[in-house]
Design an enzyme around this catalytic site. Structure first.
Site, PDB file in Angstrom:
ATOM      1  N   HIS A 133     -28.003  13.552  -5.178  1.00 18.07           N
ATOM      2  CA  HIS A 133     -29.244  13.817  -5.896  1.00 18.07           C
ATOM      3  C   HIS A 133     -29.287  13.200  -7.286  1.00 18.07           C
ATOM      4  O   HIS A 133     -30.108  13.584  -8.122  1.00 18.07           O
ATOM      5  CB  HIS A 133     -29.558  15.310  -5.965  1.00 18.07           C
ATOM      6  CG  HIS A 133     -31.039  15.595  -5.929  1.00 18.07           C
ATOM      7  ND1 HIS A 133     -31.867  15.333  -6.990  1.00 18.07           N
ATOM      8  CD2 HIS A 133     -31.825  16.088  -4.953  1.00 18.07           C
ATOM      9  CE1 HIS A 133     -33.105  15.680  -6.681  1.00 18.07           C
ATOM     10  NE2 HIS A 133     -33.113  16.135  -5.444  1.00 18.07           N
ATOM     11  N   GLU A 184     -28.874  24.880  -3.859  1.00 15.17           N
ATOM     12  CA  GLU A 184     -29.772  23.773  -3.542  1.00 15.17           C
ATOM     13  C   GLU A 184     -29.040  22.427  -3.619  1.00 15.17           C
ATOM     14  O   GLU A 184     -29.238  21.546  -2.795  1.00 15.17           O
ATOM     15  CB  GLU A 184     -30.970  23.771  -4.493  1.00 15.17           C
ATOM     16  CG  GLU A 184     -30.579  23.744  -5.968  1.00 15.17           C
ATOM     17  CD  GLU A 184     -31.774  23.650  -6.896  1.00 15.17           C
ATOM     18  OE1 GLU A 184     -32.813  23.105  -6.479  1.00 15.17           O
ATOM     19  OE2 GLU A 184     -31.666  24.126  -8.037  1.00 15.17           O
ATOM     20  N   THR A 185     -28.220  22.272  -4.655  1.00 14.91           N
ATOM     21  CA  THR A 185     -27.434  21.064  -4.878  1.00 14.91           C
ATOM     22  C   THR A 185     -26.075  21.502  -5.387  1.00 14.91           C
ATOM     23  O   THR A 185     -25.974  22.474  -6.132  1.00 14.91           O
ATOM     24  CB  THR A 185     -28.120  20.156  -5.929  1.00 14.91           C
ATOM     25  OG1 THR A 185     -29.419  19.798  -5.462  1.00 14.91           O
ATOM     26  CG2 THR A 185     -27.319  18.888  -6.188  1.00 14.91           C
ATOM     27  N   MET A 226     -10.174   2.610   0.107  1.00 15.28           N
ATOM     28  CA  MET A 226      -8.919   3.165   0.589  1.00 15.28           C
ATOM     29  C   MET A 226      -8.743   4.611   0.148  1.00 15.28           C
ATOM     30  O   MET A 226      -7.941   4.945  -0.724  1.00 15.28           O
ATOM     31  CB  MET A 226      -7.750   2.313   0.130  1.00 15.28           C
ATOM     32  CG  MET A 226      -6.577   2.375   1.088  1.00 15.28           C
ATOM     33  SD  MET A 226      -5.439   1.020   0.843  1.00 15.28           S
ATOM     34  CE  MET A 226      -4.298   1.360   2.184  1.00 15.28           C
ATOM     35  N   HIS A 265      -5.738   9.027  -1.183  1.00 18.18           N
ATOM     36  CA  HIS A 265      -6.099   7.649  -1.508  1.00 18.18           C
ATOM     37  C   HIS A 265      -4.845   6.822  -1.741  1.00 18.18           C
ATOM     38  O   HIS A 265      -3.743   7.349  -1.909  1.00 18.18           O
ATOM     39  CB  HIS A 265      -7.010   7.600  -2.741  1.00 18.18           C
ATOM     40  CG  HIS A 265      -6.396   8.124  -3.998  1.00 18.18           C
ATOM     41  ND1 HIS A 265      -5.621   7.355  -4.855  1.00 18.18           N
ATOM     42  CD2 HIS A 265      -6.440   9.367  -4.565  1.00 18.18           C
ATOM     43  CE1 HIS A 265      -5.234   8.084  -5.880  1.00 18.18           C
ATOM     44  NE2 HIS A 265      -5.702   9.318  -5.734  1.00 18.18           N
ATOM     45  N   CYS A 266      -5.034   5.518  -1.774  1.00 20.80           N
ATOM     46  CA  CYS A 266      -3.944   4.599  -2.077  1.00 20.80           C
ATOM     47  C   CYS A 266      -3.768   4.531  -3.595  1.00 20.80           C
ATOM     48  O   CYS A 266      -4.740   4.585  -4.347  1.00 20.80           O
ATOM     49  CB  CYS A 266      -4.259   3.210  -1.524  1.00 20.80           C
ATOM     50  SG  CYS A 266      -2.846   2.069  -1.548  1.00 20.80           S
ATOM     51  N   HIS A 268     -27.049  16.995  -1.827  1.00 18.63           N
ATOM     52  CA  HIS A 268     -28.237  17.833  -1.639  1.00 18.63           C
ATOM     53  C   HIS A 268     -28.767  17.579  -0.242  1.00 18.63           C
ATOM     54  O   HIS A 268     -28.895  16.427   0.189  1.00 18.63           O
ATOM     55  CB  HIS A 268     -29.302  17.493  -2.682  1.00 18.63           C
ATOM     56  CG  HIS A 268     -30.611  18.178  -2.459  1.00 18.63           C
ATOM     57  ND1 HIS A 268     -30.828  19.493  -2.802  1.00 18.63           N
ATOM     58  CD2 HIS A 268     -31.776  17.731  -1.916  1.00 18.63           C
ATOM     59  CE1 HIS A 268     -32.076  19.831  -2.498  1.00 18.63           C
ATOM     60  NE2 HIS A 268     -32.667  18.785  -1.957  1.00 18.63           N
ATOM     61  N   HIS A 305      -3.779  14.570  -2.423  1.00 20.24           N
ATOM     62  CA  HIS A 305      -4.030  15.588  -3.441  1.00 20.24           C
ATOM     63  C   HIS A 305      -3.675  16.987  -2.934  1.00 20.24           C
ATOM     64  O   HIS A 305      -3.496  17.900  -3.733  1.00 20.24           O
ATOM     65  CB  HIS A 305      -5.506  15.560  -3.866  1.00 20.24           C
ATOM     66  CG  HIS A 305      -5.870  14.381  -4.712  1.00 20.24           C
ATOM     67  ND1 HIS A 305      -7.018  14.318  -5.471  1.00 20.24           N
ATOM     68  CD2 HIS A 305      -5.223  13.190  -4.926  1.00 20.24           C
ATOM     69  CE1 HIS A 305      -7.071  13.167  -6.112  1.00 20.24           C
ATOM     70  NE2 HIS A 305      -5.999  12.459  -5.792  1.00 20.24           N
ATOM     71  N   HIS A 340       0.838  -1.198   0.000  1.00 24.29           N
ATOM     72  CA  HIS A 340       0.000   0.000   0.000  1.00 24.29           C
ATOM     73  C   HIS A 340       0.875   1.251   0.000  1.00 24.29           C
ATOM     74  O   HIS A 340       2.077   1.185   0.258  1.00 24.29           O
ATOM     75  CB  HIS A 340      -0.906   0.027   1.238  1.00 24.29           C
ATOM     76  CG  HIS A 340      -1.877  -1.113   1.311  1.00 24.29           C
ATOM     77  ND1 HIS A 340      -3.016  -1.174   0.542  1.00 24.29           N
ATOM     78  CD2 HIS A 340      -1.873  -2.240   2.079  1.00 24.29           C
ATOM     79  CE1 HIS A 340      -3.680  -2.288   0.828  1.00 24.29           C
ATOM     80  NE2 HIS A 340      -3.006  -2.950   1.751  1.00 24.29           N
ATOM     81  N   HIS A 383      -7.828  -0.488  -5.269  1.00 21.35           N
ATOM     82  CA  HIS A 383      -7.705  -0.050  -3.877  1.00 21.35           C
ATOM     83  C   HIS A 383      -8.708   1.055  -3.552  1.00 21.35           C
ATOM     84  O   HIS A 383      -9.322   1.049  -2.486  1.00 21.35           O
ATOM     85  CB  HIS A 383      -6.275   0.423  -3.591  1.00 21.35           C
ATOM     86  CG  HIS A 383      -5.303  -0.701  -3.418  1.00 21.35           C
ATOM     87  ND1 HIS A 383      -4.438  -0.797  -2.342  1.00 21.35           N
ATOM     88  CD2 HIS A 383      -5.048  -1.793  -4.184  1.00 21.35           C
ATOM     89  CE1 HIS A 383      -3.707  -1.893  -2.452  1.00 21.35           C
ATOM     90  NE2 HIS A 383      -4.052  -2.502  -3.569  1.00 21.35           N
ATOM     91  N   ASP A 407      -1.458   8.798  -1.535  1.00 24.36           N
ATOM     92  CA  ASP A 407      -1.335   9.948  -2.422  1.00 24.36           C
ATOM     93  C   ASP A 407      -2.223  11.051  -1.867  1.00 24.36           C
ATOM     94  O   ASP A 407      -3.450  10.909  -1.829  1.00 24.36           O
ATOM     95  CB  ASP A 407      -1.766   9.543  -3.840  1.00 24.36           C
ATOM     96  CG  ASP A 407      -1.998  10.731  -4.777  1.00 24.36           C
ATOM     97  OD1 ASP A 407      -1.678  11.871  -4.405  1.00 24.36           O
ATOM     98  OD2 ASP A 407      -2.515  10.506  -5.888  1.00 24.36           O
TER      99      ASP A 407
END
Length: 408
Positions: free
Chosen positions: A372, A345-346, A216, A200-201, A321, A165, A160, A211, A163
C-alpha cells in the site's frame, strides 16, 4: 583477458568479485564492513574452514578451541520435505504429530536469467535458491531440526551461502555454509523460535545486498507444535497458504534510459552497486516479476476458505493490504509466540523479516493484494490478485443504484 571492474578507484577482476573477493571473516559479513573499501582477494583475509587450511595449521587451531559436544539426536525421526515452487507451500501438518523430527531438505543454488518485466524487456541475472524468486518456503515445528543440503551448481559463477534468521549462531548459518561452484554443504539447526522468518544469501560486504537484491532470499515458517492460536488460546486453522516474496530490483540503465543486458551472472556487479546506492528500486515485484501473481497466475480461493498469507521482504519495509478484505489475524512482526493482532486493514513488514496474516474470504470476485505504497503497487509491480469463487452476499455489500446520469 579477464574483465576488470573499477570500484571506488580499485581495479578488480571478475573472478575475484565472484569467488570471494569481498570475504573478510565474520566482521566483513556485516553490511558496511567491505562496502566502502573493496580490495582484491589477495589483499584481504578470507573466511575459510579448516578443510581449506594446511593440515598442521588446522590441527593447531582446533587444539586451541574447546570441542563442542555433538547434538543429541536420540529419538528424532528423519523425514524428507519436498520443497515446492512459490507461491505454494510444502505438505505439512498444522499440529505436529509425535515428537520432534529432523526435517531433511535440499536446495540447489541456480544463477539464471530472469525477465522482470516483459513490457519493457527488463531482465536480471537472478541468484536463486531452487530456481525461484523468492526461494521455496520451508516449514517445520518448534523443536524440530532442519537439515539442509545446500548445493552450488557447477554451472554457477559465484560463491554463495545461506543465513537463516530463524536459527541461532554462526551468522545464522552463513558462517558455516560458504560454497564455491561445484560444492555442497550440509547444515543442521534447531528451530527454537516459532514464527515466520527470512533467509538469504550473505557472502560478505557489498555482496550481501548484491545477492539479496538479485533474488536470493526466501522464508521459513516454524509452527508451534500445537498449531496457531488466537489471543485467547483458541486454535486457528487455514485451508491454504499464499507465499508472497516481495523483491526490490535495482536494474542498471544505459545513457538512453534503457535497461542494460549482460552476458553472464556477475557482469552487472559494478553497475548494480551504483544503482543500489540510489536506494530507489526500478522494480518492486511479487514473486520475481511484474504480473507473476495476476492473470492466469492469480491466487485462487473460495468463499468461506481461510488463507494464511506469508509475506517476505528481505531488504525493504513494505505495507501489505488486501483490497476488499482484512487481516483477521496478523502476526505483523512474524512471531507466533505473540498473540496475533486482529482486524487490520494494512500491516507492516519490516525490511529483513517476514510476517503472516490470516483471512477468511466472505465475498467472490477479484481481490488485489498490494504493497500500500501505491506508487510501488501501481508503477513498480507490487501487486497480486486473489480470484475468489462463490455466492455474493448483499448483506455485506450491494449496489443500490447502477451508474446513471446525474438528474438535473
Amino acid at each position: 583477458m579477464r574483465k576488470m571492474f573499477d570500484i571506488d578507484g580499485l581495479k578488480i577482476n571478475r573472478r575475484n568479485i565472484l569467488r570471494g573477493g569481498f570475504l573478510a571473516g565474520a566482521a566483513a559479513a556485516t553490511l558496511g564492513a567491505a562496502t566502502a573499501q573493496a580490495q582484491p582477494i589477495a589483499a584481504r583475509p578470507k573466511l575459510v574452514t579448516p578443510r581449506k587450511l594446511p593440515i598442521a595449521q588446522a590441527s593447531a587451531q582446533a587444539a586451541e578451541k574447546p570441542k563442542a559436544k555433538p547434538a543429541d539426536l536420540t529419538g528424532y525421526d528423519r523425514v524428507k520435505q519436498e520443497l515446492v515452487m512459490p507461491p505454494f507451500a510444502p505438505k505439512h501438518e498444522q499440529v505436529a504429530k509425535g515428537g520432534p523430527k529432523i526435517i531433511e531438505i535440499t536446495m540447489d543454488i541456480e544463477e539464471k536469467l530472469l525477465t522482470v518485466d516483459e513490457d519493457t524487456g527488463a531482465s536480471i541475472w537472478a541468484l536463486t535458491y531452487n530456481g525461484s524468486v523468492p526461494g521455496p518456503l520451508i516449514i517445520a515445528h518448534e523443536g524440530d531440526y532442519i537439515e539442509l543440503t545446500l548445493r552450488n551448481l557447477a554451472t554457477n559463477a559465484m560463491e554463495h551461502n545461506i543465513d537463516f534468521h530463524a536459527s541461532t549462531g554462526a551468522l545464522g548459518g552463513g558462517g558455516l555454509t560458504h560454497i564455491y561452484p561445484g560444492e555442497e554443504t550440509v547444515l543442521r539447526w534447531k528451530a527454537i523460535k516459532p514464527g515466520v522468518f527470512t533467509y538469504h544469501c550473505a557472502p560478505g560486504g557489498a555482496m550481501i545486498p548484491y545477492h539479496v537484491t538479485h533474488g536470493m532470499n526466501g522464508a521459513v515458517m516454524i509452527l508451534p507444535r500445537d498449531g496457531l492460536k488466537d489471543r485467547d488460546g483458541k486454535a486457528l486453522r487455514y485451508d491454504s497458504i499464499a507465499y508472497i516474496g516481495e523483491q526490490d530490483f535495482y536494474l542498471p540503465r544505459d545513457e538512453n534510459g534503457d535497461y542494460k543486458t549482460y552476458d553472464a551472472a556477475g557482469d552487472d556487479y559494478a553497475d548494480s552497486v551504483d544503482a543500489m546506492r540510489t536506494l530507489i528500486p526500478t522494480h518492486s515485484v511479487f514473486n520475481g516479476s511484474v504480473g507473476a501473481l495476476t492473470g492466469d497466475n492469480a491466487l485462487k480461493a473460495k468463499v468461506g476458505e481461510t488463507v494464511l498469507m506469508i509475506h517476505n521482504q528481505a531488504n525493504r519495509d513494505t505495507r501489505p493490504h488486501l483490497i476488499g478484505g482484512h487481516g483477521d489475524y496478523v502476526w505483523e512482526a512474524g512471531s507466533f509466540g505473540d498473540a496475533p493482532q486482529t482486524g487490520l486493514e494494512t500491516w507492516f513488514i519490516r525490511g529483513g523479516s517476514a510476517g503472516a496474516a490470516m483471512y477468511t474470504f466472505k465475498q467472490p470476485g477479484v481481490y488485489a493484494y498490494v504493497n500500500h505504497n501505491l506508487i510501488e503497487a501501481a508503477l513498480l509491480g507490487a501487486t497480486a490478485h486473489f480470484v475468489v469463487e462463490g455466492a455474493w452476499d448483499n448483506g455485506l455489500m450491494e449496489q443500490v443504484v447502477a451508474p446513471r446520469p446525474i438528474a438535473k
